[in-house]
Motif scaffolding. Sequence first.
Motif, PDB file in Angstrom:
ATOM      1  N   UNK A   1      -3.982  22.215  24.581  1.00 46.02           N
ATOM      2  CA  UNK A   1      -4.193  23.654  24.589  1.00 46.02           C
ATOM      3  C   UNK A   1      -4.301  24.254  23.190  1.00 46.02           C
ATOM      4  N   UNK A   2      -3.931  23.519  22.190  1.00 46.00           N
ATOM      5  CA  UNK A   2      -4.049  24.011  20.824  1.00 46.00           C
ATOM      6  C   UNK A   2      -4.129  22.808  19.889  1.00 46.00           C
ATOM      7  N   UNK A   3      -4.388  23.081  18.642  1.00 47.07           N
ATOM      8  CA  UNK A   3      -4.426  22.006  17.657  1.00 47.07           C
ATOM      9  C   UNK A   3      -3.050  21.693  17.096  1.00 47.07           C
ATOM     10  N   UNK A   4      -2.025  22.432  17.542  1.00 45.30           N
ATOM     11  CA  UNK A   4      -0.667  22.250  17.023  1.00 45.30           C
ATOM     12  C   UNK A   4       0.140  21.357  17.964  1.00 45.30           C
ATOM     13  N   UNK A   5       1.106  20.685  17.384  1.00 43.22           N
ATOM     14  CA  UNK A   5       1.951  19.778  18.157  1.00 43.22           C
ATOM     15  C   UNK A   5       3.406  20.214  18.010  1.00 43.22           C
ATOM     16  N   UNK A   6       4.089  20.355  19.138  1.00 44.12           N
ATOM     17  CA  UNK A   6       5.447  20.906  19.160  1.00 44.12           C
ATOM     18  C   UNK A   6       6.432  19.875  19.693  1.00 44.12           C
ATOM     19  N   UNK A   7       7.704  20.159  19.467  1.00 39.51           N
ATOM     20  CA  UNK A   7       8.772  19.340  20.024  1.00 39.51           C
ATOM     21  C   UNK A   7       9.913  20.241  20.460  1.00 39.51           C
ATOM     22  N   UNK A   8      10.674  19.804  21.427  1.00 38.45           N
ATOM     23  CA  UNK A   8      11.803  20.597  21.899  1.00 38.45           C
ATOM     24  C   UNK A   8      12.828  20.731  20.776  1.00 38.45           C
ATOM     25  N   UNK A   9      13.423  21.919  20.569  1.00 41.43           N
ATOM     26  CA  UNK A   9      14.244  22.151  19.368  1.00 41.43           C
ATOM     27  C   UNK A   9      15.624  21.510  19.364  1.00 41.43           C
ATOM     28  N   UNK A  10      16.075  20.929  20.465  1.00 39.74           N
ATOM     29  CA  UNK A  10      17.345  20.192  20.470  1.00 39.74           C
ATOM     30  C   UNK A  10      17.028  18.740  20.799  1.00 39.74           C
ATOM     31  N   UNK A  11      17.512  17.852  19.957  1.00 37.75           N
ATOM     32  CA  UNK A  11      17.145  16.439  20.071  1.00 37.75           C
ATOM     33  C   UNK A  11      18.362  15.580  20.367  1.00 37.75           C
ATOM     34  N   UNK A  12      18.189  14.635  21.287  1.00 39.60           N
ATOM     35  CA  UNK A  12      19.211  13.627  21.536  1.00 39.60           C
ATOM     36  C   UNK A  12      20.391  14.073  22.359  1.00 39.60           C
ATOM     37  N   UNK A  13      20.310  15.227  23.023  1.00 45.75           N
ATOM     38  CA  UNK A  13      21.423  15.738  23.821  1.00 45.75           C
ATOM     39  C   UNK A  13      20.901  16.347  25.118  1.00 45.75           C
ATOM     40  N   UNK A  14      21.739  16.340  26.123  1.00 45.78           N
ATOM     41  CA  UNK A  14      21.420  16.995  27.378  1.00 45.78           C
ATOM     42  C   UNK A  14      21.515  18.502  27.179  1.00 45.78           C
ATOM     43  N   UNK A  15      20.548  19.231  27.707  1.00 43.23           N
ATOM     44  CA  UNK A  15      20.498  20.677  27.490  1.00 43.23           C
ATOM     45  C   UNK A  15      20.188  21.415  28.790  1.00 43.23           C
ATOM     46  N   UNK A  16      20.586  22.668  28.818  1.00 47.77           N
ATOM     47  CA  UNK A  16      20.121  23.628  29.820  1.00 47.77           C
ATOM     48  C   UNK A  16      19.846  24.924  29.070  1.00 47.77           C
ATOM     49  N   UNK A  17      19.001  25.762  29.644  1.00 49.67           N
ATOM     50  CA  UNK A  17      18.716  27.030  28.962  1.00 49.67           C
ATOM     51  C   UNK A  17      18.268  28.078  29.961  1.00 49.67           C
ATOM     52  N   UNK A  18      18.391  29.334  29.528  1.00 54.03           N
ATOM     53  CA  UNK A  18      18.042  30.469  30.370  1.00 54.03           C
ATOM     54  C   UNK A  18      16.523  30.606  30.460  1.00 54.03           C
TER      55      UNK A  18
END
Length: 305
Positions: A91-108
């Motif tokens: 969808x774009x020329x940019x590449x992203x990653x989830x901002x928390x690494x190596x841990x189980x997460x939940x978010x609103x």
Amino acid sequence: MSVETVTRVEIMRSGHIGQWAAVAGALLLTGACTQATGLAGVSASSPSTAAATGTPSVTATIPGPIPSAEHQAAEEPPEGGDPVKVPPPKLSKYKYTFPVKGCKTTYQRQLLVLPKTTIWAGQGCSFVAPIGGVVDEVNIQNRWSPATDAGADREGRFVTIVGDDGVRYLGGHLDSVAEGVRPGVRVKAGQLLGRVGRSGNARDTATNLYFAISWKTGPAFWWVRRGMVKPWSYLDAWQTGNRTYSPREETLALRGRLGETPRCAVQCSSKKTPQAGKTPKPRKTRDNDDDVITVNPSTTPFGQQ
């Protein structure tokens, strides 16, 4: 007629009668066999002589109703092969990653008060750059006080970067900032920026990362920094594999409507200062500028990346 002639005639007659008796006996024998077994699989009984009363005997098997495809699928699901993994659309020329690494997460995934989200993660989990870019602001000191609840201090220790997509990303409530992370430093997507904690006004909650998307402004406009664009749809995409889903267009459009420095509209005021006659606690003095918010003055204006 002589006696001899009569005798010959009687003999001839008796011979014919014997022949006819033999033929009749053969026919009777054949008929009996035909009634018992039939000839060549054909019944010897005539349809006109069949019994007219009673229920006819049916010897053939009558098939039941054919089940529908849905019924068959419900009873016996077909065995399928392994799912085919289709790469997400670019969808774009940019590449992203989830901002928390190596841990189980939940978010609103809903708007509560501000257009930001709280990513719940364990103490010390890695906060990483969601995209390659340049560090914009860093605060390594937790200045927040419940006595004043100053808006600029609510995120405690935090780091912001301006990504290569021109969007500003903030990670707050940090326990610590990674070594070497300072304004003007270039970082890669996934690079460690800090550790998840509960600094700022998260001190009485579980550890979490305050994550916000906005555009670059000066430090005086802290309400822009704390979040302008709802981030959860982008987090969903980055976490599930669509790493090219970009908030750039939405951020550009919102900035175009509101302007670069819109007025604060939500949770803008701090608490009143201590009343006269009460001695406020002295603020910590600093011998250097290493623990203050600093701003990279050379960041390219938003929208020109």
